[in-house]
Design a protein around this motif. Sequence first.
Motif, PDB file in Angstrom:
ATOM      1  N   UNK A 154       0.834  -1.198   0.000  1.00 53.97           N
ATOM      2  CA  UNK A 154       0.000   0.000   0.000  1.00 53.97           C
ATOM      3  C   UNK A 154       0.872   1.253   0.000  1.00 53.97           C
ATOM      4  N   UNK A 155       2.004   1.196   0.714  1.00 52.80           N
ATOM      5  CA  UNK A 155       2.957   2.312   0.665  1.00 52.80           C
ATOM      6  C   UNK A 155       3.428   2.539  -0.767  1.00 52.80           C
ATOM      7  N   UNK A 156       3.740   1.445  -1.452  1.00 54.80           N
ATOM      8  CA  UNK A 156       4.182   1.533  -2.848  1.00 54.80           C
ATOM      9  C   UNK A 156       3.087   2.088  -3.741  1.00 54.80           C
ATOM     10  N   UNK A 157       1.838   1.705  -3.452  1.00 52.06           N
ATOM     11  CA  UNK A 157       0.716   2.221  -4.236  1.00 52.06           C
ATOM     12  C   UNK A 157       0.610   3.730  -4.093  1.00 52.06           C
ATOM     13  N   UNK A 158       0.764   4.230  -2.873  1.00 49.88           N
ATOM     14  CA  UNK A 158       0.734   5.674  -2.667  1.00 49.88           C
ATOM     15  C   UNK A 158       1.873   6.364  -3.390  1.00 49.88           C
ATOM     16  N   UNK A 159       3.064   5.764  -3.324  1.00 51.03           N
ATOM     17  CA  UNK A 159       4.229   6.346  -3.995  1.00 51.03           C
ATOM     18  C   UNK A 159       4.072   6.341  -5.512  1.00 51.03           C
ATOM     19  N   UNK A 160       3.307   5.373  -6.043  1.00 51.64           N
ATOM     20  CA  UNK A 160       3.158   5.246  -7.495  1.00 51.64           C
ATOM     21  C   UNK A 160       2.407   6.408  -8.127  1.00 51.64           C
ATOM     22  N   UNK A 161       1.706   7.205  -7.319  1.00 52.85           N
ATOM     23  CA  UNK A 161       0.982   8.351  -7.864  1.00 52.85           C
ATOM     24  C   UNK A 161       1.925   9.374  -8.477  1.00 52.85           C
ATOM     25  N   UNK A 162       3.212   9.252  -8.158  1.00 49.01           N
ATOM     26  CA  UNK A 162       4.190  10.171  -8.734  1.00 49.01           C
ATOM     27  C   UNK A 162       4.313   9.981 -10.243  1.00 49.01           C
ATOM     28  N   UNK A 163       3.872   8.832 -10.754  1.00 54.15           N
ATOM     29  CA  UNK A 163       3.914   8.593 -12.196  1.00 54.15           C
ATOM     30  C   UNK A 163       2.812   9.359 -12.931  1.00 54.15           C
ATOM     31  N   UNK A 164       1.807   9.833 -12.180  1.00 51.39           N
ATOM     32  CA  UNK A 164       0.664  10.475 -12.806  1.00 51.39           C
ATOM     33  C   UNK A 164       0.610  11.984 -12.568  1.00 51.39           C
ATOM     34  N   UNK A 165       1.270  12.441 -11.512  1.00 50.72           N
ATOM     35  CA  UNK A 165       1.247  13.868 -11.218  1.00 50.72           C
ATOM     36  C   UNK A 165       2.517  14.260 -10.485  1.00 50.72           C
ATOM     37  N   UNK A 166       2.894  15.511 -10.606  1.00 55.64           N
ATOM     38  CA  UNK A 166       4.132  15.991  -9.993  1.00 55.64           C
ATOM     39  C   UNK A 166       3.888  16.554  -8.599  1.00 55.64           C
ATOM     40  N   UNK A 167       2.649  16.842  -8.275  1.00 53.90           N
ATOM     41  CA  UNK A 167       2.339  17.414  -6.971  1.00 53.90           C
ATOM     42  C   UNK A 167       0.956  16.960  -6.531  1.00 53.90           C
ATOM     43  N   UNK A 168       0.685  17.143  -5.265  1.00 56.43           N
ATOM     44  CA  UNK A 168      -0.622  16.801  -4.716  1.00 56.43           C
ATOM     45  C   UNK A 168      -1.114  17.987  -3.904  1.00 56.43           C
ATOM     46  N   UNK A 169      -2.405  18.219  -3.936  1.00 61.04           N
ATOM     47  CA  UNK A 169      -2.997  19.326  -3.201  1.00 61.04           C
ATOM     48  C   UNK A 169      -2.656  19.234  -1.718  1.00 61.04           C
TER      49      UNK A 169
END
Length: 276
Positions: free
Chosen positions: A27-42
Amino acid sequence: MDFIPNWFFELNPVVQALCGGLFTWGVTSLGASFVFFTKSVNHKLLDGMMGFAAGVMIAASVWSLIIPSIDMAEAQGIISWIPAAIGFLLGGLFLRICDQYVPHLHIGLPRDEAEGVETKWKRATLLVLAITLHNIPEGLAIGVLFGAASIGLDVAGGATVTAAIVLAIGIGIQNFPEGMAISMPLRRDGLSRWKSFNYGQLSGVVEPVSAVIGAAAVIFIQPILPYALAFAAGAMIYVVIEELIPESQLHGNTDLATLGAMGGFVVMMVLDVALG
């Protein structure tokens, strides 16, 4: 829990603990994988999620660790509050010592505010070490609960495999924003998506390792069970107060982070009471 196959309940408890740790790492890896889709998060979203993670850890510490610790002590004929109090304080002391000597950097802070002994390690390494430090008690908690469940209901004071699974699910839920919280800032700092992801997921590697250690320890040294559960709870609460709550309020979203913490607490409480 119908979604858990029956064969899982027949596995060796150390293997069960390993599976639980691998799940939370995933699940930690899943959260980290969002970096492939966006450069920042709100920031509001991330602060709310970090608050949620804090609430989950507080509830898990109480319902999954402290209360079973007290029950186990009573089952062993010990004054119920002594192991819980001693283990809880030792868990916090352990994290305090780690904080003092292990180089690390809390999320959202500049490189020159790194804690621990002086080092020239890169910011990315220090960020990973910060999350890794507080993932150790999470893995231990999962392993200890699986180990306690293997000893039997009468001795373990109500610890069951289902309760251990619920704890792993709760910790997995709160690991998701942690993976994002590492990978996103590194991506903004100029690291490639792949490197940012690797650093983000790397912080969770310690969880299956510490889960196996926790399960093996309590199986072979049964008298430490109530102390071990409280130790994990104390370490987790230390992390919540020293790290998660301050980080969730760095950007001024205090009310949102607080509501997130309350929501996380309720979700974990319901999971543990209804399913565990």
